[in-house]
Design a protein around this motif. Structure first.
Motif, mmCIF file in Angstrom:
data_model
loop_
_atom_site.group_PDB
_atom_site.id
_atom_site.type_symbol
_atom_site.label_atom_id
_atom_site.label_comp_id
_atom_site.label_asym_id
_atom_site.label_seq_id
_atom_site.Cartn_x
_atom_site.Cartn_y
_atom_site.Cartn_z
ATOM 1 N N LYS A 48 0.880 -1.168 0.000
ATOM 2 C CA LYS A 48 0.000 0.000 0.000
ATOM 3 C C LYS A 48 0.921 1.221 0.000
ATOM 4 C CE LYS A 48 -2.133 -1.294 3.775
ATOM 5 N NZ LYS A 48 -3.066 -1.313 4.938
ATOM 6 N N SER A 54 -4.832 1.924 -8.675
ATOM 7 C CA SER A 54 -4.038 3.148 -8.613
ATOM 8 C C SER A 54 -4.909 4.376 -8.757
ATOM 9 C CB SER A 54 -2.951 3.144 -9.702
ATOM 10 O OG SER A 54 -3.514 3.130 -10.998
ATOM 11 N N TYR A 55 -4.419 5.478 -8.189
ATOM 12 C CA TYR A 55 -5.035 6.788 -8.338
ATOM 13 C C TYR A 55 -3.977 7.732 -8.911
ATOM 14 C CZ TYR A 55 -9.071 5.437 -5.492
ATOM 15 O OH TYR A 55 -10.207 4.827 -5.018
ATOM 16 N N LYS A 68 -1.926 0.389 -4.898
ATOM 17 C CA LYS A 68 -2.076 -0.818 -4.080
ATOM 18 C C LYS A 68 -1.817 -2.033 -4.959
ATOM 19 C CE LYS A 68 -5.624 1.376 -1.225
ATOM 20 N NZ LYS A 68 -7.049 1.340 -0.803
ATOM 21 N N CYS A 115 -0.610 9.076 -7.180
ATOM 22 C CA CYS A 115 -0.655 9.527 -5.792
ATOM 23 C C CYS A 115 -0.959 8.377 -4.828
ATOM 24 C CB CYS A 115 -1.660 10.652 -5.610
ATOM 25 S SG CYS A 115 -3.349 10.263 -6.102
ATOM 26 N N GLU A 116 -1.469 7.276 -5.375
ATOM 27 C CA GLU A 116 -1.739 6.110 -4.519
ATOM 28 C C GLU A 116 -1.697 4.847 -5.368
ATOM 29 O OE1 GLU A 116 -5.060 4.552 -1.242
ATOM 30 O OE2 GLU A 116 -5.274 6.504 -2.205
ATOM 31 N N LYS A 144 1.391 5.524 -0.730
ATOM 32 C CA LYS A 144 0.854 6.864 -0.974
ATOM 33 C C LYS A 144 2.003 7.828 -1.253
ATOM 34 C CE LYS A 144 -3.529 6.716 1.551
ATOM 35 N NZ LYS A 144 -4.386 7.389 2.546
ATOM 36 N N PHE A 181 2.951 11.802 -1.603
ATOM 37 C CA PHE A 181 2.409 13.085 -1.173
ATOM 38 C C PHE A 181 2.922 14.258 -2.002
ATOM 39 C CE2 PHE A 181 2.353 10.224 2.467
ATOM 40 C CZ PHE A 181 1.017 10.289 2.828
ATOM 41 N N LEU A 192 6.720 10.093 0.495
ATOM 42 C CA LEU A 192 6.012 8.816 0.266
ATOM 43 C C LEU A 192 5.915 8.043 1.571
ATOM 44 C CD1 LEU A 192 6.588 6.270 -2.607
ATOM 45 C CD2 LEU A 192 6.862 5.520 -0.252
ATOM 46 N N GLN A 193 4.827 7.310 1.707
ATOM 47 C CA GLN A 193 4.642 6.403 2.845
ATOM 48 C C GLN A 193 4.070 5.096 2.327
ATOM 49 O OE1 GLN A 193 1.797 7.562 6.020
ATOM 50 N NE2 GLN A 193 3.543 7.351 7.393
ATOM 51 N N SER A 194 4.600 3.991 2.824
ATOM 52 C CA SER A 194 4.182 2.689 2.307
ATOM 53 C C SER A 194 4.224 1.630 3.398
ATOM 54 C CB SER A 194 5.110 2.276 1.151
ATOM 55 O OG SER A 194 4.805 0.969 0.705
ATOM 56 N N LYS A 240 -8.778 13.551 -11.045
ATOM 57 C CA LYS A 240 -8.075 12.294 -10.795
ATOM 58 C C LYS A 240 -8.519 11.215 -11.768
ATOM 59 C CE LYS A 240 -6.888 12.702 -5.882
ATOM 60 N NZ LYS A 240 -6.960 12.036 -4.542
#
Length: 250
Positions: A62, A244-245, A199, A196-197, A64, A66, A104-106, A224
């Motif tokens: 997962k 994905s986004y 999974k 931006c996202e 994201k 930023f 980024l965070q995952s 988006k």
């Protein structure tokens, strides 16, 4: 949680796209690299794993993003183990720029695998000590990622698996799945939007040099683009589900 491990990466020429921004696949390669560097710093190198006939296989990501980073930026990549549960490990990644802003965070979920038996193996007790995990860490709930299959197919694209796609575990490397998705997208989306996202749920390892097919559903939502993807092998077996986004670049 375990102690945080940190490493600096420079965004090089091979890491950037046509906008000179760091490619999404490069972020994933930084994450893969630092995970192995973290393990090695604790005396749990790739060589040690293979000698014991074990390896880690990622089940899901997962991610994201930023904000973008650019060519020659220095990024501080941090990682730590959130929890071990039987044969699962949850690992967290965070990437910061030179201004200490979160890029980024995952979170990834991985299996500890017995190579000989080709099935999950209980994580040895000494791993908990190596990563300084407490009793409370062992009780953290693990949420398995659930993704939907595309309801319709807006895009279908076939890719041949190359020798260079195969990693040291003798299967297609995790980042290649993401590259297939990005390469299957319409050029105007790749050019005018950024991820931006994302999974990813890996369901079956790809071990041969055959071919795969990507099916994609596209949905435009104001500024988006939302996508659902499924990767199939030549026998139509499900290999991976992805979502994905993409946000429009202003």
């Amino acid at each position: 949680m375990s102690k945080v491990f940190k490493k600096i990466y420079e965004v090089g020429y091979r890491d950037v796209n046509l906008r000179r921004e760091c490619k999404f696949s490069s972020y994933m390669e930084f994450m893969s690299d630092i995970a192995f560097k973290h393990d090695a710093s604790l005396g749990l190198s790739i060589a040690d794993l293979l000698e014991s006939n074990h390896t880690w296989v990622v089940f899901s990501y997962k991610i994201k993003v930023f904000k973008p980073s650019n060519y020659q930026d220095e990024l501080r990549v941090e990682t730590y183990i959130k929890t071990f549960r039987r044969y699962f490990a949850v690992r967290v990644f965070e990437i910061y720029n030179e201004d200490n802003e979160l890029v980024l965070q995952s979170e990834s979920l991985a299996f500890f695998i017995d190579i000989i038996k080709s099935k999950p193996s209980t994580i040895p007790e000494y791993y908990y000590n190596k990563y300084h995990l407490s009793k409370e860490d062992k009780n953290i709930k693990i949420d398995k990622l659930k993704l939907e299959k595309p309801e319709k197919v807006d895009i279908e694209k076939k890719f041949n698996i190359r020798y260079t796609d195969i990693d040291f575990n003798s299967h297609v490397g995790n980042v290649n799945y993401v590259k297939w998705i990005i390469d299957s997208m319409p050029f105007e989306i790749v050019k005018d939007y950024r991820i931006c996202e994302f999974k990813i749920k890996y369901e079956k390892q790809i071990k041969d040099q055959g071919s795969i097919i990507v099916h994609t559903k596209l949905e435009y939502k104001e500024e988006k683009v939302h996508t659902n993807h499924i990767i199939l092998d030549k026998e139509n077996n499900e290999l991976s589900l992805l979502e994905s986004y993409w946000e429009k670049i202003k």
